[in-house]
Every structure is written in C-alpha cells, then in structure tokens.
Design an enzyme around this catalytic site. Structure first.
Site, mmCIF file in Angstrom:
data_model
loop_
_atom_site.group_PDB
_atom_site.id
_atom_site.type_symbol
_atom_site.label_atom_id
_atom_site.label_comp_id
_atom_site.label_asym_id
_atom_site.label_seq_id
_atom_site.Cartn_x
_atom_site.Cartn_y
_atom_site.Cartn_z
ATOM 1 N N CYS A 1 0.835 -1.216 0.000
ATOM 2 C CA CYS A 1 0.000 0.000 0.000
ATOM 3 C C CYS A 1 0.863 1.257 0.000
ATOM 4 N N LEU B 1 -9.104 -11.860 -2.477
ATOM 5 C CA LEU B 1 -9.405 -11.704 -3.907
ATOM 6 C C LEU B 1 -8.150 -11.822 -4.776
ATOM 7 N N ASN B 2 -7.070 -11.126 -4.403
ATOM 8 C CA ASN B 2 -5.846 -11.226 -5.210
ATOM 9 C C ASN B 2 -5.381 -12.673 -5.314
ATOM 10 N N SER C 1 -7.066 -12.324 15.208
ATOM 11 C CA SER C 1 -5.702 -12.876 15.173
ATOM 12 C C SER C 1 -4.808 -11.969 16.027
ATOM 13 N N TYR D 1 -2.276 -10.491 14.994
ATOM 14 C CA TYR D 1 -2.041 -9.299 14.162
ATOM 15 C C TYR D 1 -3.177 -8.294 14.350
ATOM 16 N N HIS D 2 -4.433 -8.745 14.150
ATOM 17 C CA HIS D 2 -5.554 -7.812 14.262
ATOM 18 C C HIS D 2 -5.604 -7.207 15.671
ATOM 19 N N VAL E 1 -11.203 -21.434 -1.117
ATOM 20 C CA VAL E 1 -12.182 -20.889 -0.168
ATOM 21 C C VAL E 1 -12.067 -21.692 1.131
ATOM 22 N N TYR E 2 -11.896 -20.962 2.263
ATOM 23 C CA TYR E 2 -11.781 -21.654 3.553
ATOM 24 C C TYR E 2 -13.182 -21.906 4.112
ATOM 25 N N ASP F 1 14.263 1.408 11.305
ATOM 26 C CA ASP F 1 13.173 0.725 11.995
ATOM 27 C C ASP F 1 12.449 1.707 12.910
ATOM 28 N N VAL G 1 11.907 -4.956 6.046
ATOM 29 C CA VAL G 1 11.666 -6.258 6.686
ATOM 30 C C VAL G 1 10.743 -7.134 5.843
ATOM 31 N N THR H 1 -7.468 -1.469 10.774
ATOM 32 C CA THR H 1 -8.079 -2.507 9.943
ATOM 33 C C THR H 1 -9.526 -2.735 10.352
ATOM 34 N N LYS I 1 -3.465 -4.127 16.137
ATOM 35 C CA LYS I 1 -4.079 -2.892 15.631
ATOM 36 C C LYS I 1 -5.017 -2.288 16.680
HETATM 37 P P1 NAD Z 1 3.403 -4.547 3.483
HETATM 38 O O1 NAD Z 1 3.959 -5.603 4.376
HETATM 39 O O2 NAD Z 1 3.441 -4.763 2.020
HETATM 40 O O3 NAD Z 1 4.128 -3.152 3.803
HETATM 41 C C1 NAD Z 1 4.523 -2.765 5.084
HETATM 42 C C2 NAD Z 1 5.887 -2.100 4.952
HETATM 43 O O4 NAD Z 1 6.308 -1.653 6.251
HETATM 44 C C3 NAD Z 1 6.957 -3.059 4.446
HETATM 45 O O5 NAD Z 1 7.640 -2.482 3.364
HETATM 46 C C4 NAD Z 1 7.878 -3.285 5.653
HETATM 47 O O6 NAD Z 1 9.216 -3.484 5.272
HETATM 48 C C5 NAD Z 1 7.668 -2.012 6.461
HETATM 49 N N1 NAD Z 1 7.835 -2.158 7.926
HETATM 50 C C6 NAD Z 1 7.260 -3.079 8.739
HETATM 51 N N2 NAD Z 1 7.664 -2.880 10.012
HETATM 52 C C7 NAD Z 1 8.490 -1.794 10.004
HETATM 53 C C8 NAD Z 1 9.207 -1.111 11.008
HETATM 54 N N3 NAD Z 1 9.183 -1.487 12.287
HETATM 55 N N4 NAD Z 1 9.957 -0.040 10.647
HETATM 56 C C9 NAD Z 1 10.029 0.368 9.351
HETATM 57 N N5 NAD Z 1 9.374 -0.267 8.354
HETATM 58 C C10 NAD Z 1 8.607 -1.340 8.681
HETATM 59 O O7 NAD Z 1 1.900 -4.273 3.976
HETATM 60 P P2 NAD Z 1 0.725 -3.498 3.231
HETATM 61 O O8 NAD Z 1 -0.180 -4.487 2.637
HETATM 62 O O9 NAD Z 1 1.280 -2.411 2.420
HETATM 63 O O10 NAD Z 1 -0.029 -2.871 4.483
HETATM 64 C C11 NAD Z 1 0.323 -1.586 4.949
HETATM 65 C C12 NAD Z 1 -0.535 -1.232 6.164
HETATM 66 O O11 NAD Z 1 -1.915 -1.243 5.797
HETATM 67 C C13 NAD Z 1 -0.385 -2.189 7.323
HETATM 68 O O12 NAD Z 1 -0.381 -1.465 8.526
HETATM 69 C C14 NAD Z 1 -1.614 -3.060 7.243
HETATM 70 O O13 NAD Z 1 -1.987 -3.515 8.497
HETATM 71 C C15 NAD Z 1 -2.641 -2.103 6.659
HETATM 72 N N6 NAD Z 1 -3.686 -2.795 5.891
HETATM 73 C C16 NAD Z 1 -3.367 -3.541 4.785
HETATM 74 C C17 NAD Z 1 -4.375 -4.189 4.072
HETATM 75 C C18 NAD Z 1 -4.115 -5.040 2.858
HETATM 76 O O14 NAD Z 1 -5.062 -5.650 2.333
HETATM 77 N N7 NAD Z 1 -2.887 -5.117 2.360
HETATM 78 C C19 NAD Z 1 -5.700 -4.058 4.508
HETATM 79 C C20 NAD Z 1 -5.987 -3.301 5.632
HETATM 80 C C21 NAD Z 1 -4.968 -2.672 6.315
HETATM 81 N N1 USQ Z 2 -9.689 -16.611 3.018
HETATM 82 C C1 USQ Z 2 -10.105 -17.684 2.243
HETATM 83 N N2 USQ Z 2 -9.219 -18.202 1.362
HETATM 84 C C2 USQ Z 2 -7.966 -17.698 1.181
HETATM 85 C C3 USQ Z 2 -7.567 -16.596 1.948
HETATM 86 C C4 USQ Z 2 -8.447 -16.087 2.870
HETATM 87 O O1 USQ Z 2 -11.232 -18.154 2.369
HETATM 88 O O2 USQ Z 2 -7.219 -18.228 0.351
HETATM 89 C C5 USQ Z 2 -10.630 -16.018 3.979
HETATM 90 C C6 USQ Z 2 -10.105 -15.964 5.402
HETATM 91 O O3 USQ Z 2 -10.383 -17.141 6.112
HETATM 92 C C7 USQ Z 2 -10.840 -14.743 5.941
HETATM 93 C C8 USQ Z 2 -11.005 -13.854 4.712
HETATM 94 O O4 USQ Z 2 -10.820 -14.684 3.587
HETATM 95 O O5 USQ Z 2 -12.109 -15.106 6.392
HETATM 96 C C9 USQ Z 2 -10.012 -12.717 4.650
HETATM 97 O O6 USQ Z 2 -8.689 -13.230 4.737
HETATM 98 P P1 USQ Z 2 -7.450 -12.425 4.100
HETATM 99 O O7 USQ Z 2 -6.222 -13.231 4.270
HETATM 100 O O8 USQ Z 2 -7.816 -11.968 2.741
HETATM 101 O O9 USQ Z 2 -7.437 -11.094 5.005
HETATM 102 P P2 USQ Z 2 -7.034 -10.866 6.526
HETATM 103 O O10 USQ Z 2 -6.348 -12.012 7.129
HETATM 104 O O11 USQ Z 2 -8.240 -10.332 7.237
HETATM 105 O O12 USQ Z 2 -5.952 -9.698 6.401
HETATM 106 C C10 USQ Z 2 -5.912 -8.778 5.319
HETATM 107 C C11 USQ Z 2 -4.576 -8.047 5.395
HETATM 108 C C12 USQ Z 2 -4.528 -7.269 6.715
HETATM 109 C C13 USQ Z 2 -5.731 -6.362 6.821
HETATM 110 C C14 USQ Z 2 -7.033 -7.118 6.644
HETATM 111 C C15 USQ Z 2 -8.223 -6.206 6.499
HETATM 112 O O13 USQ Z 2 -3.505 -8.962 5.321
HETATM 113 O O14 USQ Z 2 -3.329 -6.504 6.756
HETATM 114 O O15 USQ Z 2 -5.727 -5.751 8.088
HETATM 115 O O16 USQ Z 2 -6.977 -7.866 5.401
HETATM 116 S S1 USQ Z 2 -9.660 -6.859 7.289
HETATM 117 O O17 USQ Z 2 -9.911 -8.179 6.766
HETATM 118 O O18 USQ Z 2 -10.722 -5.935 7.008
HETATM 119 O O19 USQ Z 2 -9.352 -6.917 8.701
#
Ligand code: NAD
Ligand code: USQ
Length: 382
Positions: A12, A239-240, A179, A181-182, A254-255, A74, A34, A144, A185
């Site tokens: 992003c 989706l991706n 999780s 992770y979540h 699909v899980y 960092d 990282v 998130t 946040k």
């Molecule tokens: P990403 O892992 O591709 O990018 C995160 C970047 O942050 C990486 O380049 C990593 O090297 C850097 N990073 C991590 N920890 C660090 C630290 N301590 N210091 C400096 N750099 C650090 O992830 P993304 O998909 O781009 O997501 C970005 C943000 O958006 C995240 O906070 C994620 O939780 C949030 N988010 C992502 C999605 C999604 O679908 N990708 C959805 C909702 C929220």
């Molecule tokens: N899922 C499947 N099949 C797959 C992958 C996922 O059925 O191959 C399901 C999962 O079980 C879950 C849903 O799809 O119910 C979403 O999973 P995901 O891996 O697409 O997304 P999630 O783990 O929630 O995390 C991602 C990003 C995270 C962001 C979050 C937004 O990695 O950084 O915070 O989406 S949200 O879901 O709104 O919390």
C-alpha cells in the site's frame, strides 16, 4: 504538504508515496525492508518482479522530476525516528509500517511476539516522536476493519452511542479481532486515542478493509515502478489470491463455507483515501476514525466472480472448499458504515468483471513466477 510515508516500500505504501508525490506533496519514505526479508524467511516472492527502493525513487525522479527522500531504518529505533522527524518536519505522517499478516502472526509464539512488539512499539515511538518534535503533525494510521470482528449488529465508524442504565455516552465501538495481528491494531488504536486525549495530538485511524489489485496510474508508468503482489498463503489476501490461483489453474482456496464477509477496496482507492485524510486533517486532540472500504463481499461470492471471469478468458478453475485453518465465523451478519470518506469526496472504483479481468491479465504475464507449494495454507489457528 511535507509528508512522511512509513512503510513506503510495501504494497500500500509504495503506490501511496507515488500518488502523493504526483499530487505535488513533498514526500519522504521510511522503511526497514523487513517485508523483503520475510519473503526470504518464507521462501516466497512477489508475483511481480520488484525493483529496489533506490531504483524505484530514482526512476520516479527521472520520469517526473519529483524527488522522494528515503530513510532505511526501523520505527522501533527511536533515535533513528527522531532524526528523521527533526530533518523532515512533516505536516502529516502516514503510518503503514507494520507486520500486516494475520497468518504470520499465528505461526508460533515468536511470530506473535514479533508482530505485537513491532507494531505496538513502532506506533508508540511515532506518538512520542510527534509529541516531542512535531506536535502539530497529523498522524494518519492504518488500522483494519478486522479490529471490529463480526458482531451481530451494524459496525459504526469507530464510535457507538450507548444508553446504559438510563445514561448515554459515545464510546469506542467494541473490538473482537480474529488474530494476534488484528489485536496489535486494537492495541495501537487504544494508544493513539490516549495520546490524542492526553497530549492533544491529531490522528486519523483508517480502518481499512482488504485491498485488491496492484496497479495505480503512477505504478503503471514504468516496470521499475511496479508494485509488489502477494499470493502465498501467509501474505496473499482473498481476492488477489483467487485471481492468481485462477491464472495458474489452481482450485480457488475458499476456507470452509466461504460465508466470511469483509469490506474490500481497490488499491486505487487506498491511495486516494490517504490523500483525502491528509488534505482534511483531524483537529488537535481529535482521534478520528474512518472505515476505509467501498464494498462488502463474502469470500465465496468473490471466488464465484473470479471463476466466471476466468471462464470467459478460457481458463477453467474449480472452487475448493478447504478445511478452514482459522477460527472464525463462516456464516454471520455483516453490515458496516463507511460514509466519512465518501462525504469527503472519495469516488469509489467498484469491483466489476472488467476490473478482475484487468488484474488477471497482469497476473498472467508473471504466472511462471508462482511457487505452487506456497498456495495452500499451512498456518493453523490451533
Ligand atoms: P506490506 O507488508 O506490504 O508493507 C509494510 C511495509 O512496512 C513493508 O515495506 C515493511 O518493510 C515495512 N515495515 C514493517 N515494520 C516496520 C518497522 N518497524 N519499521 C520500518 N518499516 C517497517 O503491507 P501493506 O499491505 O502495504 O499494508 C500496509 C498497512 O496497511 C499495514 O499497517 C496493514 O496492516 C494495513 N492494511 C493492509 C491491508 C491489505 O489488504 N494489504 C488491509 C488493511 C490494512
Ligand atoms: N480466506 C479464504 N481463502 C484464502 C484466503 C483467505 O477463504 O485463500 C478467507 C479468510 O479465512 C478470511 C477472509 O478470507 O475469512 C479474509 O482473509 P485475508 O487473508 O484476505 O485477510 P485478513 O487475514 O483479514 O488480512 C488482510 C490483510 C490485513 C488487513 C485485513 C483487512 O492482510 O493486513 O488488516 O486484510 S480486514 O480483513 O478488514 O481486517
């Protein structure tokens, strides 16, 4: 506006840095790389070949004349962060720099601890850095939608009016994340809210849904500017992942039943939402929450859409209902409010068959880079 994009080498962050720079903002990037090291740890890769951050910003300068300064370090290292803030004097700090995979955080104790320490300590440092060095700087923090979980009532934007025993208050919406992770946040949100209340910091928490797509107008200008695209079972998202599975004729993973419903948005809208938040800052002391998604879908609905588009492109794929590796509700109520960003001018790029087709076409170019062993899930919640 002087803007720092932390995590600006990520999925992003990179397109957001480009978009803000293209709009004339003075952008600098912080990243500790990282995420690239995690690819090595997981023996995985981005589907698209990605240039180094240095090559990326040099190419951007060559094409547009815009300079983006980069700082490799960092957020957990406060001395490093302090120097960057002193030098850049940002008016907005966009914070993407966290460990963002739910499965990664659930691998084992070490990965859970890493995720929470990295995310919570990094954000605390950013809060202290803003308070001490740039107190007027607007923190734009990526949260998130998963912070809320899947309650049996509509999800509001951050706060809910509650009447209890004859009294009323506007309180933070209950959080039931799925999780470690979540959960990190949720901990961040609490820390930011407290810092706003106590120190008068201005902050916007963007509770983002699942992002799909990979390209924006700016990343398409040159192959060196290409964005990363995750497809493996740890970092790839619903989706991706399905589109890439279709490109490699793998059954869509699909899980369980696939009734899990979430908010989704196109990466084109992610970059625009950040721009909107930056240009409309929160007030001093305000902890503002926006739900950043444009549409809701169940996982099964998405798989069916991808299956249909793939068929139109001559690719036949099945939908495999795998045993769910996660502990989560598979059939549930889901309805979330997302009006704040729309009211500020967001014009959503909605998901259509043509949008899926475009992503599929890009993916097909690189399909030979897919490491097939990384598609099926290996991390279980228990
Ligand atoms: P990403 O892992 O591709 O990018 C995160 C970047 O942050 C990486 O380049 C990593 O090297 C850097 N990073 C991590 N920890 C660090 C630290 N301590 N210091 C400096 N750099 C650090 O992830 P993304 O998909 O781009 O997501 C970005 C943000 O958006 C995240 O906070 C994620 O939780 C949030 N988010 C992502 C999605 C999604 O679908 N990708 C959805 C909702 C929220
Ligand atoms: N899922 C499947 N099949 C797959 C992958 C996922 O059925 O191959 C399901 C999962 O079980 C879950 C849903 O799809 O119910 C979403 O999973 P995901 O891996 O697409 O997304 P999630 O783990 O929630 O995390 C991602 C990003 C995270 C962001 C979050 C937004 O990695 O950084 O915070 O989406 S949200 O879901 O709104 O919390």
């Amino acid at each position: 506006m002087r803007i720092i994009v932390a995590g600006g080498d990520g999925f992003c962050g990179w397109p957001t840095a480009l978009h803000l720079s293209q709009k004339g903002h003075d952008v600098s990037i912080i990243d500790n790389m990282v995420r690239r090291k995690m690819d090595e740890e997981l023996a995985s890769n981005s589907l698209t070949p990605i240039a180094s951050l240095e090559e990326r910003v040099n190419k951007w300068q060559e094409l547009t004349g815009q300079v983006m300064r980069t700082y490799e370090g960092d957020l957990q290292d406060f001395e490093f962060l302090k120097k960057v803030l002193e030098q850049e004097q940002p008016e907005a700090f966009v914070h993407f720099a966290e460990q963002r995979s739910a499965p990664y955080s659930m691998i084992d104790r070490e990965h859970a601890v890493y995720t929470q320490v990295n995310n919570v300590v990094g954000t605390l440092n950013v809060l202290y850095g803003i308070k001490d060095i740039v107190p007027d700087c607007h923190l734009i923090k990526l949260g998130t939608m998963g912070e809320y979980g899947t309650p049996n009532i509509p999800i509001e934007e951050g706060y809910i009016e509650i009447e209890h025993k004859g009294r009323k208050d506007r309180l933070p919406f209950p959080k039931q994340p799925g999780s470690y992770y979540h959960l990190s946040k949720v901990h961040d949100s609490h820390n930011i809210m407290f810092a706003c209340r106590v120190w008068g910091i201005r902050a916007t928490d963007l509770n983002q849904g699942i992002v799909y797509g990979l390209s924006t107008k700016e990343t398409q200008l040159d192959p060196v500017l290409a964005n990363r695209l995750d497809y493996d079972s740890v970092f790839g998202t619903a989706l991706n992942r399905f589109i890439i599975q279709a490109a490699t004729e793998h059954d869509l993973t699909v899980y369980g039943t696939g009734g899990q419903t979430r908010g989704f948005l196109n990466i084109e809208d992610t970059v625009r939402c950040i721009e909107i938040a930056a240009e409309n800052p929160a007030e001093p002391g305000e902890f503002r929450v926006f739900n950043q998604f444009t549409e809701e879908f169940s996982v099964l609905e998405l798989a069916q859409m991808v299956q249909k588009v793939a068929a139109e492109e001559g690719v036949t794929v099945g939908i495999g209902h795998l045993e769910n590796p996660r502990i989560e509700k598979e059939e549930h109520f889901y309805e979330a409010v997302n009006t704040n960003l729309l009211e500020l001018g967001l014009k959503p790029h909605l998901l259509t068959n043509d949008v899926i087709r475009e992503i599929l076409k890009t993916v097909l170019v690189h399909k030979d880079r897919v490491i097939k062993e990384n598609i099926l899930p290996t991390v279980k919640w228990k």
